[in-house]
Design an enzyme around this catalytic site. Structure first.
Site, PDB file in Angstrom:
ATOM      1  N   GLY A  20       3.877  89.750 -68.260  1.00 26.39           N
ATOM      2  CA  GLY A  20       2.979  88.940 -67.853  1.00 26.39           C
ATOM      3  C   GLY A  20       3.837  88.411 -66.364  1.00 26.39           C
ATOM      4  CG  HIS A 178       3.262  73.428 -63.716  1.00 23.76           C
ATOM      5  ND1 HIS A 178       1.895  74.478 -64.180  1.00 23.76           N
ATOM      6  CD2 HIS A 178       3.684  73.015 -62.875  1.00 23.76           C
ATOM      7  CE1 HIS A 178       2.054  74.068 -62.620  1.00 23.76           C
ATOM      8  NE2 HIS A 178       2.670  73.437 -62.051  1.00 23.76           N
ATOM      9  CG  HIS A 240      -2.067  70.941 -61.645  1.00 25.80           C
ATOM     10  ND1 HIS A 240      -1.587  70.892 -63.759  1.00 25.80           N
ATOM     11  CD2 HIS A 240      -2.240  71.480 -61.543  1.00 25.80           C
ATOM     12  CE1 HIS A 240      -1.505  72.312 -63.706  1.00 25.80           C
ATOM     13  NE2 HIS A 240      -2.073  72.554 -61.779  1.00 25.80           N
TER      14      HIS A 240
END
Length: 484
Positions: A20, A178, A240
């Site tokens: 992917g 992340h 986030h």
């Protein structure tokens, strides 16, 4: 100054979805950089598992091309790249059937860390977890990495957590965001808790307000079908921006340890107050001469999904009573920028008059681009002519402060994957944390859906809709300029 690279234990990392986009762009180029840095043991292995029919050779060829495209200057190291590719293996598996699972089991080694990265749609999490358990591939010491979205509301998040809990304990599950792996985000904790200069000022007595901005210049791109069902609130704010707010606002943990840090973050989320409708602004970008509008990008001419959101949040605790937190994020804005601004209060009394008295200290944490931290302080403007005050930054841009070592600042995915191998969950979200974030977010979404709110349009290349400026102006404040 020389970077310290701490090797991790030997491991087998299985990447489901190994063909992917995320694996090709981020995960495997990041692992290659860790390999070149000497952090991966010599016989550590990466096993890709997906539906495509590959053998080891054809898969290695595909990833070689991906690393050359996305791996930066380090991809020119042909010898290093060849050595890394030899550690890659491929197994074709059927996520909802039995095909390939025995071959995967035969590849796994005893006596090494076993980690499984679910770089797939959440709808496959349960199927994969069940088959890892049924075929005896995962054991009590195995680790599971899952990508967002962690549900689309509280109900689905609870169901997803329950599915994973059927086969894995909470201390085995690594929910990856992340943003938490960015160097500057981690430096935020160092700035707060390792410097006597800031922590005594980190409260409502000295802080006027806090701004968190994540601005993008790109549109929704090829994510239109997903994004139009999600929007900026689900895609960015619930995870986030919420995580950044928690790190800014949390109490000092008793130690730098995973559950101690996550306990304090959870307290912040649970202390967030409900938001009135006039403290939320939603927007959609319009077309420009060169770019399509949001509705054209998602191919939905009647879409009421937001590509921009700004809101004013408050936290009901002693530290932050009366301090507003302004959050905004959007696409097709004037610059790509992610930063946190801690705006301190005016002096209780100024000896200067007029405009010279109106200066504030601002601590800015830049997450991207040009990662770094600066503190805006007020000084006298050099030269004759009286006392004229100006604001100047005390700047610690990593590229300037660290010199050549700044080039070695680890990418967020690299750092987080290595933390998984170490068994360090500090920078990963816990299940109750995810559910608490949805419990706060859901009523906001349900509110504008019940009111049939339509997002305000804004120009591509702007700072967002005009109403977002008024969100601050009503409080006698203004957004910091979005700078790339």
């Amino acid at each position: 100054m020389v970077s310290r690279v701490i090797p991790v234990d030997n491991f087998d990392l299985v990447i489901f979805g190994g063909t992917g986009d995320l694996a090709r762009r981020k995960i495997l180029p990041g692992l290659f950089r860790r390999f070149r840095a000497g952090q991966m043991p010599e016989d550590a292995r990466v096993i890709a598992a997906a539906r495509s029919e590959h053998d080891d050779a054809s898969y290695r060829s595909e990833i070689e091309a991906a690393i050359k495209e996305f791996g930066g200057a380090e991809s020119k190291d042909r010898k290093g790249l060849k050595a890394f590719l030899e550690r890659l293996h491929y197994v074709a598996v059927d996520a909802r059937g039995d095909g390939g699972w025995q071959q995967l089991k035969d590849l796994m080694r005893d006596g090494v860390v076993r980690a499984f990265y679910f770089s797939v749609a959440p709808g496959l999490f349960g199927d994969l977890a069940e088959r890892l358990h049924t075929h005896g591939i995962a054991d009590r010491d195995s680790r599971l990495v899952v990508e967002k979205p962690f549900g689309r509301d509280l109900k689905s998040a609870r169901a997803l957590n329950a599915t994973l809990a059927d086969h894995f304990n909470e201390d085995q599950i690594y929910r990856i965001d992340h943003y938490l792996g960015k160097e500057t985000v981690q430096n935020l904790m160092a700035v707060r808790f390792a410097n006597v200069l800031f922590e005594p000022l980190w409260n409502s007595h000295y802080v006027d307000h806090i701004q968190i901005t994540v601005a993008e210049t790109v549109g929704v791109g090829g994510r239109g079908s997903y994004y139009d069902k999600s929007g900026a609130m689900r895609d960015m704010v619930q995870n986030h921006l919420m995580q950044l707010l928690c790190l800014i606002a949390m109490e000092p943990p008793n130690q730098f340890e995973a559950d101690a840090v996550r306990d304090e973050k959870l307290k912040v989320i649970r202390a967030l107050q409900p938001i009135d409708s006039h403290h939320i602004v939603r927007g959609q970008y319009e077309a420009s001469e060169k770019t399509a509008s949001y509705r054209e990008d998602v191919e939905n001419p009647k879409s009421t999904t937001e590509s921009f959101i700004a809101l004013r949040a408050t936290i009901a605790n002693w530290r932050w009573a009366g301090v507003p937190f302004y959050l905004r994020t959007g696409k097709r804005l004037k610059a790509r920028s992610s930063e946190i601004n801690v705006v301190f209060k005016d002096l209780g009394h100024s000896i200067f008059e007029g405009d010279e008295a109106r200066h504030r200290n601002v601590l800015t944490i830049r997450l991207q681009p040009n990662e770094g931290i600066d503190l805006q302080v007020t000084i006298k403007e050099p030269g004759p002519g009286g006392m004229r005050l100006i604001d100047v930054p005390l700047d610690m841009t990593f590229a300037q402060a660290l010199g050549d070592e700044a080039d070695d600042v680890t990418d967020a995915y690299e750092r987080l994957i290595m933390d998984v191998i170490r068994g360090n969950q500090t920078l990963f979200m816990r299940g109750d944390e995810v559910e608490a974030a949805w419990a706060w977010t859901d009523p906001l979404i349900e509110g504008w859906e019940a009111r049939h709110d339509v997002p305000k349009v804004y120009d591509t290349g702007s700072s967002g809709p005009e109403d977002s400026l008024m969100l601050m102006h009503r409080d006698g404040r203004r957004w910091r300029d979005i700078k790339g």
